[in-house]
Design an enzyme around this catalytic site. Structure first.
Site, mmCIF file in Angstrom:
data_model
loop_
_atom_site.group_PDB
_atom_site.id
_atom_site.type_symbol
_atom_site.label_atom_id
_atom_site.label_comp_id
_atom_site.label_asym_id
_atom_site.label_seq_id
_atom_site.Cartn_x
_atom_site.Cartn_y
_atom_site.Cartn_z
ATOM 1 N N VAL A 1 0.849 -1.190 0.000
ATOM 2 C CA VAL A 1 0.000 0.000 0.000
ATOM 3 C C VAL A 1 0.886 1.242 0.000
ATOM 4 O O VAL A 1 1.797 1.369 0.828
ATOM 5 C CB VAL A 1 -0.946 0.013 1.229
ATOM 6 C CG1 VAL A 1 -1.709 1.331 1.306
ATOM 7 C CG2 VAL A 1 -1.929 -1.146 1.165
ATOM 8 N N GLY B 1 4.295 4.113 3.106
ATOM 9 C CA GLY B 1 3.864 2.896 2.433
ATOM 10 C C GLY B 1 4.056 1.712 3.358
ATOM 11 O O GLY B 1 4.640 1.852 4.453
ATOM 12 N N LYS B 2 3.562 0.563 2.998
ATOM 13 C CA LYS B 2 3.802 -0.652 3.781
ATOM 14 C C LYS B 2 3.478 -1.860 2.936
ATOM 15 O O LYS B 2 2.654 -1.782 2.021
ATOM 16 C CB LYS B 2 2.907 -0.664 5.027
ATOM 17 C CG LYS B 2 3.426 -1.552 6.144
ATOM 18 C CD LYS B 2 4.516 -0.883 6.950
ATOM 19 C CE LYS B 2 5.060 -1.768 8.047
ATOM 20 N NZ LYS B 2 5.908 -1.002 8.982
ATOM 21 N N GLY B 3 4.140 -2.983 3.234
ATOM 22 C CA GLY B 3 3.874 -4.220 2.520
ATOM 23 C C GLY B 3 3.592 -5.335 3.498
ATOM 24 O O GLY B 3 3.978 -5.265 4.671
#
Ligand code: NAD
Length: 417
Positions: free
Chosen positions: A60, A105-107
């Site tokens: 995201v 952001g992040k995963g």
């Protein structure tokens, strides 16, 4: 509104609350609550037994008004898209409150890594980065480690990205091993930042850290390093520690060196010789002066907040406290250094790593630690001052600074097209 444990809903509640306190333009608030891009990928890998297993992964990119997106990759069986959205949002506020030229952001990948062999884990790490390789980049989106991912995995991921893209731009990921362009001090940075934030908060509230009883929930990378530094450098007495296997408590103090050694030899503190065995839920309510939740989300809720018996909470983990619990803690006079500030040491040193990669010039660890200290001291004091000005808690103070910076970025850029 009833209490929810959906971290994305809780993050948006916090944004609404602060937007209201600041009379922020409603149109800008709509953008602040909307993740810019959510990517879903399926990740097939060949297992050692000859079968194929397909995992689900996310990335995201929450907001890039202030710069490229930045945020770690979590491997955990409990990952959901809403958790990744929340974590990406928190990264946006964290980078902004830290004064870094980044968005958030992040995963995440839904997987219990303990059920995979090393070879299978490597395949999954490589397949994930391949699947999102068009979406990330040094000037676009820069991942890093989070829960259950580490420098070694960043090495596999960098190699995959560079092979697929035909590039040598190692600045696309941070938290790398040192000899692959990682920064000195990065592994310890988040825990070290927690220790600096705790020091500034304790000083402002007149709490003497020397002899203060410390409890750390989640004795992993962040928790164990914060604990070691707070004991060795600030004189705290660690009376409780836990990990996924349970908690150990002794009001007379635990041996920090033995705890750290166990994380290195066993990967868990469960075989600690001494102390009382209690549950994680019991540990969090034990009396102490400083409590560091450093595991996962939602450990302090409206159900247990009234029983929390500490003076200062420093949030090593992301999202450990619900908005309803925040209210109760504030009424009880407990100071909470919020996650977006308390655990920002990791992304601050990731930023130093990125700068070093772009410059191809590497800093000694002393410089990294000194510059981290300077930023953590300044940022924590700024948040405390903001909270005092509005007679509110530090979470609101941190969000005020962060949201204002992001909102300004959006206004200055304008809306495309
Ligand atoms: P880690 O995997 O090294 O450690 C997590 C620890 O929590 C482990 O000891 C694990 O056993 C324990 N744990 C897991 N589930 C638990 C439970 N239900 N009850 C009690 N303990 C439990 O991860 P980490 O990198 O230390 O991250 C911890 C938290 O800090 C996460 O919320 C992460 O998002 C946040 N964080 C990490 C960094 C970083 O640089 N590593 C930076 C910012 C924020």
């Amino acid at each position: 509104m009833a209490e929810t444990l959906n971290p994305f809903e809780n993050m948006k509640k916090q944004v609404d609350k602060v937007a209201g306190m600041m009379n922020m333009d409603e149109n800008i608030v709509k953008i602040l609550k909307s993740p810019m891009k959510s990517i879903l990928v399926s990740l097939p890998i060949n297992k050692d037994d000859g079968s194929i297993e397909v995992f689900e992964g996310f990335r995201v990119q929450y907001n890039d008004a202030l710069g490229p997106c930045k945020g770690g990759i979590r491997f955990h069986q409990g990952v959901t898209i809403d958790e990744v959205r929340a974590l990406a949002g928190w990264m946006t506020w964290k980078c902004a409150v830290s004064g870094l030229p980044y968005g958030g952001g992040k995963g995440g990948v839904i997987v219990d890594p303990s059920k995979l062999s090393e070879k299978e884990l490597e395949k999954l790490a490589r397949r994930y980065i391949y699947a999102i390789s068009e979406e990330i980049g040094v000037e676009k989106d820069i991942p890093a480690p989070d829960v259950n991912t580490n420098p070694k995995m960043m090495g596999w991921m960098i190699d995959t990205y560079c092979r697929v893209k035909g590039t040598a731009s190692i600045g696309v990921l941070t938290g790398k091993p040192i000899n692959l362009g990682g920064s000195a001090g990065r592994v310890e940075a988040t825990g070290r930042g927690v220790r600096f934030a705790a020091e500034v908060a304790a000083k402002n509230m007149g709490l003497d850290m020397n002899g203060a009883r410390l409890i750390v929930q989640g004795f992993g990378n962040v928790g164990s390093i914060a604990a070691r530094l707070m004991v060795k450098e600030c004189g705290c007495k660690i009376v409780g520690a836990s990990d996924v296997n349970g908690a150990i408590y002794d009001n007379n103090g635990l041996d920090i060196d033995k705890l750290i050694k166990l994380t290195e030899t066993d990967g868990t503190i469960k075989n600690y010789d001494g102390g009382e065995r209690i549950s994680n839920e019991e540990l969090i309510e034990k009396e102490c002066e400083i409590l560091v939740p450093a595991a996962l989300e939602n450990v302090i809720t409206s159900k247990n907040a009234k029983n929390i018996n500490t003076k200062l909470i420093v949030e090593g983990a992301n999202g450990p406290t619900t908005p309803e619990a925040d209210k109760i803690l504030f009424e009880k006079g407990i100071w909470v250094v919020p996650d977006i500030l308390a655990n920002s040491g990791g992304v601050i040193v990731s930023y130093f790593e990125w700068v070093q990669n772009i410059d191809h010039y590497y800093w000694p660890e002393e410089r990294v630690n000194n510059e981290l200290k300077e930023k953590m001291f300044q940022n924590t004091q700024a948040v405390i001052d903001m909270a005092k000005k509005y007679n509110t808690d530090m979470r609101d103070g941190a969000y005020m600074i962060a949201m204002e910076r992001v909102a300004d970025g959006i206004k200055i850029r304008g809306i495309f097209p």
